[in-house]
Structure formats: structure tokens, C-alpha cells
Motif scaffolding. Sequence first.
Motif, short mmCIF file in Angstrom:
data_model
loop_
_atom_site.label_atom_id
_atom_site.label_comp_id
_atom_site.label_asym_id
_atom_site.label_seq_id
_atom_site.Cartn_x
_atom_site.Cartn_y
_atom_site.Cartn_z
N GLU A 187 -45.12 -64.78 -71.68
CA GLU A 187 -45.06 -66.24 -71.73
C GLU A 187 -44.02 -66.77 -70.76
O GLU A 187 -44.27 -67.75 -70.03
CB GLU A 187 -44.76 -66.71 -73.15
N GLU A 188 -42.85 -66.14 -70.75
CA GLU A 188 -41.84 -66.53 -69.78
C GLU A 188 -42.36 -66.31 -68.37
O GLU A 188 -42.14 -67.14 -67.48
CB GLU A 188 -40.57 -65.73 -69.99
N GLY A 189 -43.08 -65.21 -68.16
CA GLY A 189 -43.60 -64.91 -66.83
C GLY A 189 -44.52 -65.99 -66.30
O GLY A 189 -44.42 -66.39 -65.13
N VAL A 190 -45.42 -66.47 -67.12
CA VAL A 190 -46.33 -67.53 -66.68
C VAL A 190 -45.55 -68.82 -66.44
O VAL A 190 -45.82 -69.55 -65.47
CB VAL A 190 -47.46 -67.74 -67.70
N GLY A 191 -44.57 -69.10 -67.28
CA GLY A 191 -43.72 -70.27 -67.04
C GLY A 191 -43.00 -70.17 -65.71
O GLY A 191 -42.85 -71.17 -64.99
N VAL A 192 -42.57 -68.97 -65.36
CA VAL A 192 -41.91 -68.75 -64.08
C VAL A 192 -42.89 -68.94 -62.92
O VAL A 192 -42.58 -69.63 -61.94
CB VAL A 192 -41.29 -67.34 -64.04
N TYR B 24 -50.95 -72.64 -64.35
CA TYR B 24 -51.61 -72.03 -65.51
C TYR B 24 -51.29 -72.75 -66.81
O TYR B 24 -52.18 -73.08 -67.58
CB TYR B 24 -51.20 -70.57 -65.62
N GLY B 25 -50.02 -72.93 -67.09
CA GLY B 25 -49.63 -73.58 -68.34
C GLY B 25 -49.35 -72.61 -69.47
O GLY B 25 -48.42 -72.82 -70.25
N ASP B 26 -50.15 -71.54 -69.57
CA ASP B 26 -49.92 -70.56 -70.62
C ASP B 26 -50.56 -69.23 -70.24
O ASP B 26 -51.29 -69.13 -69.25
CB ASP B 26 -50.44 -71.05 -71.98
N VAL B 27 -50.26 -68.21 -71.04
CA VAL B 27 -50.75 -66.87 -70.75
C VAL B 27 -52.27 -66.81 -70.81
O VAL B 27 -52.92 -66.12 -70.01
CB VAL B 27 -50.13 -65.85 -71.73
N ALA B 28 -52.87 -67.53 -71.74
CA ALA B 28 -54.33 -67.51 -71.86
C ALA B 28 -55.00 -67.97 -70.58
O ALA B 28 -56.01 -67.39 -70.14
CB ALA B 28 -54.77 -68.38 -73.04
N ALA B 29 -54.46 -69.01 -69.95
CA ALA B 29 -55.04 -69.50 -68.70
C ALA B 29 -54.87 -68.49 -67.57
O ALA B 29 -55.77 -68.29 -66.75
CB ALA B 29 -54.41 -70.83 -68.33
N TYR B 30 -53.70 -67.83 -67.53
CA TYR B 30 -53.48 -66.81 -66.52
C TYR B 30 -54.48 -65.67 -66.70
O TYR B 30 -55.11 -65.21 -65.74
CB TYR B 30 -52.06 -66.28 -66.61
N GLU B 31 -54.63 -65.21 -67.92
CA GLU B 31 -55.55 -64.11 -68.19
C GLU B 31 -56.99 -64.52 -67.93
O GLU B 31 -57.80 -63.70 -67.47
CB GLU B 31 -55.37 -63.63 -69.63
N ALA C 19 -37.17 -69.81 -65.29
CA ALA C 19 -37.20 -69.46 -66.71
C ALA C 19 -36.39 -70.47 -67.53
O ALA C 19 -36.80 -70.84 -68.65
CB ALA C 19 -36.65 -68.05 -66.90
N ARG C 20 -35.27 -70.90 -66.99
CA ARG C 20 -34.46 -71.90 -67.70
C ARG C 20 -35.21 -73.22 -67.80
O ARG C 20 -35.17 -73.89 -68.84
CB ARG C 20 -33.13 -72.08 -66.99
N GLU C 21 -35.89 -73.61 -66.72
CA GLU C 21 -36.67 -74.85 -66.76
C GLU C 21 -37.79 -74.74 -67.79
O GLU C 21 -38.06 -75.69 -68.53
CB GLU C 21 -37.25 -75.14 -65.37
N TRP C 22 -38.44 -73.58 -67.83
CA TRP C 22 -39.53 -73.38 -68.80
C TRP C 22 -38.99 -73.47 -70.23
O TRP C 22 -39.58 -74.15 -71.07
CB TRP C 22 -40.18 -72.02 -68.54
N ARG C 23 -37.88 -72.79 -70.49
CA ARG C 23 -37.31 -72.85 -71.84
C ARG C 23 -36.87 -74.26 -72.21
O ARG C 23 -36.93 -74.65 -73.38
CB ARG C 23 -36.13 -71.89 -71.95
N GLY C 24 -36.42 -75.02 -71.20
CA GLY C 24 -35.97 -76.37 -71.46
C GLY C 24 -37.08 -77.40 -71.50
O GLY C 24 -36.81 -78.59 -71.70
#
Length: 384
Positions: free
Chosen positions: A155-160, A208-215, A275-280
Motif C-alpha cells: 500500500e505504501e508502495g503504490v502511494g509512493v 493508481y490510488g490503491d493496490v487493487a488498481a495497480y494489480e 511515503a510521508r505525503e501518502w501517510r499524511g
Amino acid sequence: MRNQQRWVYHRGEGLRTFGVEEELLLVDPETGHPQPLAGTVTEIAAWHAGAGPRTDGPEPAKPELYAEQLEIGTAPCATTSQLADQLRRARRAAAAAAEEAGVAVAALATAPVDFGPPLLTPDDRYRRIHARYAHLVDEEFACACHVHVHLSSPEEGVGVLDRIRPWLAPLLALSANSPYFQGVDTGYASWRHQLWQRWPMSGPSELYGDVAAYERTTSEMLASEVPLDGHMVYFDARLSLSYPTVEIRVGDVCLDVEDTVLLAVLSRALVETAAREWRGGRLPDPVSTVVLRLAAWRASRYGLGGELLDPRSWRPAPAGEVLHALLDHVRPALDDTGDRERAEAGVERLLARGTGADLQRAAHAGDSSLASVIVEAVRRTTPA
């Protein structure tokens, strides 16, 4: 980088680990012609390294798609000094093995001199790649640098991935190291990038927005039966199939090891910032893949010698301004890893001295052949 057990999904204590893979050419040190001796060189390198996986540094060189290439790599590193040390050791070991085989290693992203089609490494997967892509494989003779940066989760990876997209073209610009191809000055700082864009699976990725979209995207690509397998999802940045990392693949192999270190340092800082932007909860820039392709074209064409697209405005700006904007963007992450001074000095060095492409052209000045380019590349590839 090839021992998967050394990477697991965790953040743990301390710094986000990172590693580098570099592709190098095997050349005749006098003529510069690529030499198909990767099998011999890797056997020599493995013999010198001894049996068993490495736990304290880089692993021996291994073959790549072509018999005229080697791949070297680091282990996961916590600090930049560790990474730099491992890269130097890996290059020196590859150079020593190549010398025993009667050739030299050169960190050139394309082969400057004119020569015939490269020899495919005898491997079933490589033969299947050639059968599917035909002449594209014969002309896709180029060397890249891939930076892996550790993740805490997919999840962090896709956010990155969603948040580093705007800054990948500047990384290409600072790594540009392929002005010559088949005896011709292409007019580009990174001709490798132009060659690479011919693969239908390459280039910038969508949001992507999320892992499901990436996959879903990667599954649709595989269902098309254009990529042979998941390892051929050749985006400029992707989630690695082998390691729990974001793999940033946009750069040329760098002539100078310190330029590789800079590329890696900035890549890690970009990933940490994203990653910080995604978490925030900060939303990514919705810039289109069309504009990102235009940004990459400028980086490939001019390197640091012209204007790049500035991710703050998506308008042309001097390369120095864009690199300083990149430093501003990742400065908190650089401060946290202790890399700020090294990154700033590296950017200033590149802006003053030029990229690998500039160094190649300077070596070629006044020389009717490209021999001086090869000699200089061999010298710079292996640090003392």
C-alpha cells in the motif's frame, strides 16, 4: 540484491534501506567494440568471490540479456557510505574479472562504436523474449541503473508510485550518459531512453490510488500477452516482483560512481518524501502521462544542458532550477538520513562539470574516432 531473503516488508528501526543494480558493457579497451564474454567474466568473478551468498557486501557480477553486458548490484544498505563502498567494490571486482578475460568494463549506457547485433545470452527466457520482440531486441542494446528503495507495505508502495511521478524526469536528466550510438552522435544526452521507449510496456505510469488498481493494470497488461511475464512491466518506476521495494528504473548507468550514488540518494529521499505525503493524506499531482512523456523527452534530449519541465508548473525552466526544486522537495528526508550536504554537493558538481554525456563529448572533442571516449569511460568506471 539477488538474495531475496535479505529483503522483507518491514520498516524496522533506523533508515529506509536502499540498493542499486548497474548494467555495464564489456569492451575491447582499445577499439571499444563490445565483447561477448559475460559468461567467462562472471565465472571468473564467482570464483574470486567464493561459494555461497554474500552477507557483507555486493554479490559477484551476473550475465544480462546480452553476452556483452554484466549486471552488478549492492546488498540493501542503510547508509550512503555503505552504498558507495559496495558500488566501488562491485565495479572493481567486475573490472578485475574482465581484465583476466582480456576485456574491460565500461559504464556506458549505449555502445558508442558501430558494431553488429549483440549476442543473446544463452538462456531460455531470453530466447523467448527475442522470439516475441524480434528486431527490437537486436537494437535494444543499452545499460541502465535501477535503484531499489525499501517499503513498509505494498500500500505504501503504490502511494509512493503515485507521488514520485513528477520527479523521475529530472533523475533521468542527471544520469544521462548515452550520447553516442553505433558510431553516431545522436544529439541526445540519453539515447538509451529513446531506445527504451520502443518497448510497449515502458514509460511513465498512470495514477493508481490503491493496490487493487495497480494489480488490475498489471493483470491487464499480462492478459494482453504482450509482456512475456510480470518482470517485463517496464514502467519508469514499479513495485519489484523480487523484493519489497519500489524500483526506480528511469536512469542511465552513470559513468562516475559518485553520480550513481547521487541518483540513489535522491531516489531514496523521493520515496521517503512520497511515503510521508501518502501517510499524511496529501493527494498526488494529477499530471497526465502525456506530459510526463514530454518531460522525459526533454530530459533525454538535453540532460542538464538545456531546459527541463519544472514539476511545479509543467513549463520549461533551466535544468539547475529544476534540480534545486528537487532538492527543496526532498530536503527534510535528506536531513533525516544525513545526506543533505552530499546531495547538494553532488548536484552542484553535476551542474558545473556536466553529466556522463557531457564527459563523453568532451573526451571525443578533437578526436576523429571514438577511441578516446572508450578510454575515458574505462578509466572513470573503475574507481581507484
